[in-house]
Design a protein around this motif. Structure first.
Motif, mmCIF file in Angstrom:
data_model
loop_
_atom_site.group_PDB
_atom_site.id
_atom_site.type_symbol
_atom_site.label_atom_id
_atom_site.label_comp_id
_atom_site.label_asym_id
_atom_site.label_seq_id
_atom_site.Cartn_x
_atom_site.Cartn_y
_atom_site.Cartn_z
ATOM 1 N N GLN A 5 -5.118 9.781 9.931
ATOM 2 C CA GLN A 5 -3.984 10.432 10.588
ATOM 3 C C GLN A 5 -2.700 9.835 10.028
ATOM 4 N N ILE A 6 -1.623 10.629 10.024
ATOM 5 C CA ILE A 6 -0.325 10.086 9.602
ATOM 6 C C ILE A 6 0.148 9.112 10.687
ATOM 7 N N ALA A 7 0.544 7.922 10.248
ATOM 8 C CA ALA A 7 1.000 6.912 11.218
ATOM 9 C C ALA A 7 2.354 7.311 11.778
ATOM 10 N N PRO A 8 2.635 6.982 13.049
ATOM 11 C CA PRO A 8 3.962 7.308 13.582
ATOM 12 C C PRO A 8 5.041 6.568 12.804
ATOM 13 N N GLN A 64 -5.575 6.113 -6.039
ATOM 14 C CA GLN A 64 -6.068 6.746 -4.809
ATOM 15 C C GLN A 64 -5.516 6.021 -3.577
ATOM 16 N N ASP A 65 -5.548 4.682 -3.626
ATOM 17 C CA ASP A 65 -4.990 3.874 -2.517
ATOM 18 C C ASP A 65 -3.518 4.199 -2.296
ATOM 19 N N ILE A 66 -2.804 4.391 -3.406
ATOM 20 C CA ILE A 66 -1.362 4.667 -3.331
ATOM 21 C C ILE A 66 -1.107 5.987 -2.599
ATOM 22 N N PHE A 67 -1.870 7.014 -2.954
ATOM 23 C CA PHE A 67 -1.671 8.313 -2.292
ATOM 24 C C PHE A 67 -2.094 8.263 -0.823
ATOM 25 N N VAL A 68 -3.137 7.511 -0.534
ATOM 26 C CA VAL A 68 -3.578 7.382 0.868
ATOM 27 C C VAL A 68 -2.486 6.677 1.682
ATOM 28 N N LYS A 69 -1.932 5.610 1.085
ATOM 29 C CA LYS A 69 -0.860 4.879 1.771
ATOM 30 C C LYS A 69 0.366 5.774 1.965
ATOM 31 N N ALA A 70 0.686 6.561 0.927
ATOM 32 C CA ALA A 70 1.837 7.475 1.021
ATOM 33 C C ALA A 70 1.602 8.487 2.144
ATOM 34 N N TYR A 71 0.383 8.997 2.241
ATOM 35 C CA TYR A 71 0.058 9.978 3.294
ATOM 36 C C TYR A 71 0.220 9.342 4.672
ATOM 37 N N SER A 81 2.022 6.890 5.535
ATOM 38 C CA SER A 81 3.415 6.502 5.837
ATOM 39 C C SER A 81 4.390 7.669 5.730
ATOM 40 N N LEU A 82 3.880 8.868 5.580
ATOM 41 C CA LEU A 82 4.755 10.014 5.297
ATOM 42 C C LEU A 82 5.858 10.199 6.358
#
Lengths: 180, 194
Positions: free
Chosen positions: A84-87, B54-61, B63-64
């Motif tokens: 899930q997108i974090a808040p 892959q980790d970078i895109f997951v982190k970006a998602y 923290s979007l």
């Protein structure tokens, strides 16, 4: 046009290279551009260096990015399907709380200072430092002071805060070192 | 790298934040080559680089919601790329190619031997430049990649790398000088042929 080959010393050569790079990158001001264009017309050494650097610039410009495997996007999408997108950070870190904590500590420190200063016997004359403070440190029974639970907890709290601050300081230093 | 419309990036982010998870795939498609290339500047193998990307895109998602739109999405993503790459290296304790590390010269020499045949065979200028970039330190390689392929200004690169724009300008200059030296040192024949 002057086609002579000037002998540049290394320092001049480095400066020339930097100015030409700025010219190629489009970072020079209008005045600098005119000046460099003039130098390129007049000096063969500048023209040679310009040609050399322009060739590197064009090569770098023409390079292509590396491609990951064909399944890359699918792998990422599979991974995020479970997440899930974090808040947003600002939603759970309220600046008022941080300021409140800061104000609490400042108040506690000021309180201790005021209390400590009010306990000093300013009128007491003395020949030594201990007398000046109105306290004879040689006669203080430290075992009485450090037996107090409140004082012990207070000291432990301060040590913990000190370690946290030290950790923050070292992390900051490591970041600075890595950037350097 | 093709030019991207920043409004389109922001519109996609809005869609993702509204719950359209699949829209994020467009951003992955758009920036995967760049993120993967930067990852390859930090780690040696393609497998590691792909895992890192892959980790970078997951982190970006994840923290979007923190992306405020005050900078370009690409600048924000490249900042995540840099920090995640450094953390990844620290975690995996992989060998970093650094100019300060004496081992790099041995690696470079071996690499040179392997790549020379390839370059001669393919007569590829791009392969040679990419091989030379891989011989640079991650910082040098990154600044060159961001400047030439990342569509980033010096100010944006400074933001990504956590440095002052002037320091980035000097580093870019030095990185290109070192790249030139590497090319002359390891690919002298190919440089003459070009």
């Amino acid at each position: 046009m002057n086609n002579r080959h000037e002998a540049f010393d290394p320092a001049d050569d480095a400066a020339m290279e930097l100015r030409i790079w700025e010219y190629i990158d489009g970072l020079s001001t209008d005045a600098e551009r005119s000046e460099i264009e003039q130098l390129l017309v007049e000096h063969a050494a500048w023209r040679e260096k310009y040609k050399e650097l322009l060739s590197v610039h064009q090569m770098l410009d023409a390079t292509e990015l590396e491609q990951p495997s064909m399944r890359f996007t699918r792998n990422v999408m599979d991974e995020i399907a479970r997440l899930q997108i974090a808040p947003a950070t600002k939603a759970y870190i309220d600046k008022k709380i941080i300021w409140g904590i800061g104000a609490f500590f400042v108040t506690v420190i000021v309180g201790f200072l005021v209390y400590g200063l009010s306990q000093i016997d300013w009128s007491a004359g003395a020949s030594g430092t201990s007398k000046m403070l109105g306290v004879d440190f040689t006669e203080v029974d430290y075992s009485q002071v450090f037996n107090n639970n409140f004082v012990n907890v207070f000291i432990m709290l301060n040590i913990t805060l000190g370690l946290i601050l030290l950790d923050l300081y070292l992390t900051q230093r490591r970041k600075t070192w890595q950037q350097a | 790298m093709q030019m991207h419309n920043e409004i389109a990036d922001n519109a996609i982010i809005e869609q993702v934040l509204k719950g359209d998870r699949n829209a994020f795939g467009t951003l992955v498609e758009r920036y995967q080559s760049f993120v993967f290339t930067i990852a390859l500047r930090y780690v040696k193998g393609r497998e590691d680089a792909e895992e890192l990307a892959q980790d970078i895109f997951v982190k970006a998602y994840r923290s979007l919601a923190d992306f405020k739109g005050t900078s370009k999405f690409s600048t924000w993503l490249y900042t995540i790329t840099t920090t995640t790459s450094i953390s990844f290296l620290r975690k995996k304790k992989l060998e970093v190619h650094s100019l300060d590390n004496e081992k790099v010269f041995a690696v470079a020499d071996n690499f040179d031997g392997g790549m020379n045949a390839n370059v001669i065979e393919q007569k590829s200028r791009q392969n040679m430049v990419n091989a030379a970039i891989r011989l640079l330190s991650p910082d040098d390689a990154q600044v060159i990649t961001l400047f030439y392929k990342g569509e980033q200004t010096l100010e944006e690169i400074a933001q990504v790398m956590g440095k002052e724009p002037n320091a980035v300008k000097v580093q870019l200059h030095r990185a290109r000088t070192r790249l030139k030296e590497k090319m002359q040192q390891h690919f002298a024949a190919e440089v003459r042929d070009l």
